[in-house]
Design a protein around this motif. Structure first.
Motif, mmCIF file in Angstrom:
data_model
loop_
_atom_site.group_PDB
_atom_site.id
_atom_site.type_symbol
_atom_site.label_atom_id
_atom_site.label_comp_id
_atom_site.label_asym_id
_atom_site.label_seq_id
_atom_site.Cartn_x
_atom_site.Cartn_y
_atom_site.Cartn_z
ATOM 1 N N GLN A 35 0.836 -1.179 0.000
ATOM 2 C CA GLN A 35 0.000 0.000 0.000
ATOM 3 C C GLN A 35 0.882 1.243 0.000
ATOM 4 O O GLN A 35 1.904 1.283 0.668
ATOM 5 C CB GLN A 35 -0.851 -0.021 1.270
ATOM 6 N N VAL A 36 0.496 2.242 -0.774
ATOM 7 C CA VAL A 36 1.286 3.469 -0.824
ATOM 8 C C VAL A 36 0.879 4.387 0.321
ATOM 9 O O VAL A 36 -0.219 4.304 0.842
ATOM 10 C CB VAL A 36 1.096 4.208 -2.169
ATOM 11 N N THR A 37 1.775 5.269 0.692
ATOM 12 C CA THR A 37 1.479 6.202 1.762
ATOM 13 C C THR A 37 0.630 7.346 1.237
ATOM 14 O O THR A 37 0.631 7.644 0.050
ATOM 15 C CB THR A 37 2.773 6.768 2.362
ATOM 16 N N VAL A 38 -0.071 7.981 2.121
ATOM 17 C CA VAL A 38 -0.937 9.097 1.749
ATOM 18 C C VAL A 38 -0.071 10.337 1.582
ATOM 19 O O VAL A 38 0.792 10.632 2.401
ATOM 20 C CB VAL A 38 -2.010 9.325 2.838
ATOM 21 N N ALA A 39 -0.334 11.077 0.500
ATOM 22 C CA ALA A 39 0.453 12.277 0.235
ATOM 23 C C ALA A 39 0.058 13.393 1.190
ATOM 24 O O ALA A 39 -1.077 13.454 1.674
ATOM 25 C CB ALA A 39 0.224 12.726 -1.204
ATOM 26 N N ASN A 40 0.975 14.278 1.447
ATOM 27 C CA ASN A 40 0.744 15.423 2.300
ATOM 28 C C ASN A 40 -0.056 16.460 1.505
ATOM 29 O O ASN A 40 0.429 17.014 0.536
ATOM 30 C CB ASN A 40 2.094 15.992 2.743
ATOM 31 N N GLU A 41 -1.301 16.715 1.922
ATOM 32 C CA GLU A 41 -2.164 17.629 1.170
ATOM 33 C C GLU A 41 -1.643 19.054 1.186
ATOM 34 O O GLU A 41 -1.773 19.777 0.207
ATOM 35 C CB GLU A 41 -3.590 17.595 1.732
ATOM 36 N N ALA A 42 -1.053 19.489 2.275
ATOM 37 C CA ALA A 42 -0.536 20.855 2.357
ATOM 38 C C ALA A 42 0.569 21.058 1.323
ATOM 39 O O ALA A 42 0.598 22.071 0.620
ATOM 40 C CB ALA A 42 -0.020 21.142 3.761
ATOM 41 N N GLU A 43 1.450 20.096 1.220
ATOM 42 C CA GLU A 43 2.539 20.186 0.240
ATOM 43 C C GLU A 43 1.980 20.156 -1.183
ATOM 44 O O GLU A 43 2.422 20.907 -2.048
ATOM 45 C CB GLU A 43 3.511 19.031 0.453
ATOM 46 N N ALA A 44 0.992 19.309 -1.421
ATOM 47 C CA ALA A 44 0.376 19.235 -2.742
ATOM 48 C C ALA A 44 -0.308 20.557 -3.100
ATOM 49 O O ALA A 44 -0.229 21.012 -4.248
ATOM 50 C CB ALA A 44 -0.635 18.090 -2.793
ATOM 51 N N ASN A 45 -0.971 21.173 -2.130
ATOM 52 C CA ASN A 45 -1.626 22.457 -2.389
ATOM 53 C C ASN A 45 -0.614 23.542 -2.714
ATOM 54 O O ASN A 45 -0.856 24.385 -3.584
ATOM 55 C CB ASN A 45 -2.493 22.878 -1.191
ATOM 56 N N LEU A 46 0.530 23.527 -2.019
ATOM 57 C CA LEU A 46 1.576 24.506 -2.313
ATOM 58 C C LEU A 46 2.116 24.310 -3.725
ATOM 59 O O LEU A 46 2.330 25.275 -4.454
ATOM 60 C CB LEU A 46 2.719 24.395 -1.297
ATOM 61 N N LEU B 66 0.491 22.979 -6.231
ATOM 62 C CA LEU B 66 -0.553 23.372 -7.161
ATOM 63 C C LEU B 66 -0.585 24.887 -7.327
ATOM 64 O O LEU B 66 -0.727 25.399 -8.443
ATOM 65 C CB LEU B 66 -1.914 22.854 -6.664
ATOM 66 N N LYS B 67 -0.428 25.619 -6.227
ATOM 67 C CA LYS B 67 -0.381 27.084 -6.305
ATOM 68 C C LYS B 67 0.809 27.534 -7.137
ATOM 69 O O LYS B 67 0.710 28.450 -7.948
ATOM 70 C CB LYS B 67 -0.299 27.706 -4.901
ATOM 71 N N GLU B 68 1.925 26.868 -6.946
ATOM 72 C CA GLU B 68 3.135 27.182 -7.697
ATOM 73 C C GLU B 68 2.915 26.941 -9.200
ATOM 74 O O GLU B 68 3.313 27.758 -10.034
ATOM 75 C CB GLU B 68 4.263 26.293 -7.175
ATOM 76 N N ILE B 69 2.253 25.865 -9.526
ATOM 77 C CA ILE B 69 1.978 25.535 -10.930
ATOM 78 C C ILE B 69 1.016 26.547 -11.535
ATOM 79 O O ILE B 69 1.218 27.034 -12.650
ATOM 80 C CB ILE B 69 1.429 24.095 -11.053
ATOM 81 N N LYS B 70 -0.038 26.880 -10.801
ATOM 82 C CA LYS B 70 -1.001 27.871 -11.300
ATOM 83 C C LYS B 70 -0.326 29.222 -11.538
ATOM 84 O O LYS B 70 -0.605 29.900 -12.520
ATOM 85 C CB LYS B 70 -2.170 28.018 -10.326
ATOM 86 N N LYS B 71 0.552 29.601 -10.637
ATOM 87 C CA LYS B 71 1.288 30.868 -10.787
ATOM 88 C C LYS B 71 2.156 30.812 -12.037
ATOM 89 O O LYS B 71 2.217 31.774 -12.809
ATOM 90 C CB LYS B 71 2.149 31.131 -9.553
#
Length: 166
Positions: A94-105, A107-112
């Motif tokens: 089973q894979v570990t759950v990704a850190n949502e806070a890091e993923a959101n950061l 995503l913001k970086e990509i959108k920018k």
């Protein structure tokens, strides 16, 4: 049939079993182990062999059954049971759950980065990102298909450079 005759028949058919064992296991050492286990089982069950029947087929069947049983045993060993009140079945891989806070950061970086693209690249890339096909984007923007493909390609390239710098 005497024991000596039976053993001689086993030894003459060993050469046919080696490639079959390797085909099943795809590993040289495991194939050797499978061949050894097959020979052991054949010797242990000598009385079950019917004289005059095809010994090769008998040995192939023994080998195939050993391989299948080992495969099933390994599949069961990779699964553990959690005896909590809910009785979940857990899997080792089973894979570990990704850190949502890091993923959101990220995503913001990509959108920018997308927002900072030159307009000529941003518009086709945004449409492509939203799920439009190349030919649909070409029709909407009234541009040739090749132009749209190259602009999206260059937009990706610029985004990779920009994000890797951060």
């Amino acid at each position: 049939m005497s024991t000596v005759e039976f053993n001689q028949m086993l030894l003459t058919n060993t050469d046919f079993l080696k490639p079959f064992a390797f085909t099943l296991t795809r590993d040289n050492e495991t194939a050797k182990d499978l061949l050894q286990e097959t020979m052991f089982r054949a010797l242990a069950n000598r009385e079950k062999y019917n004289v005059g029947t095809n010994i090769k087929a008998w040995l192939y069947t023994i080998m195939r059954n050993i391989f299948i049983n080992n495969y099933r045993r390994r599949a069961k060993q990779q699964t553990i049971f959690d005896f909590t009140p809910n009785e979940f079945l857990l899997d080792y891989q089973q894979v570990t759950v990704a850190n949502e806070a890091e993923a959101n950061l990220q995503l913001k970086e990509i959108k920018k980065a997308v927002y900072e693209l030159p307009e000529i690249f941003k518009q086709p890339f945004t449409l492509y990102f939203e799920g439009f096909k190349y030919h649909e984007i070409a029709h909407v923007l009234n541009e040739p298909l090749g132009t749209i493909k190259s602009r999206i390609h260059f937009a990706r390239k610029l985004l990779k450079e920009q994000i890797s710098r951060n």
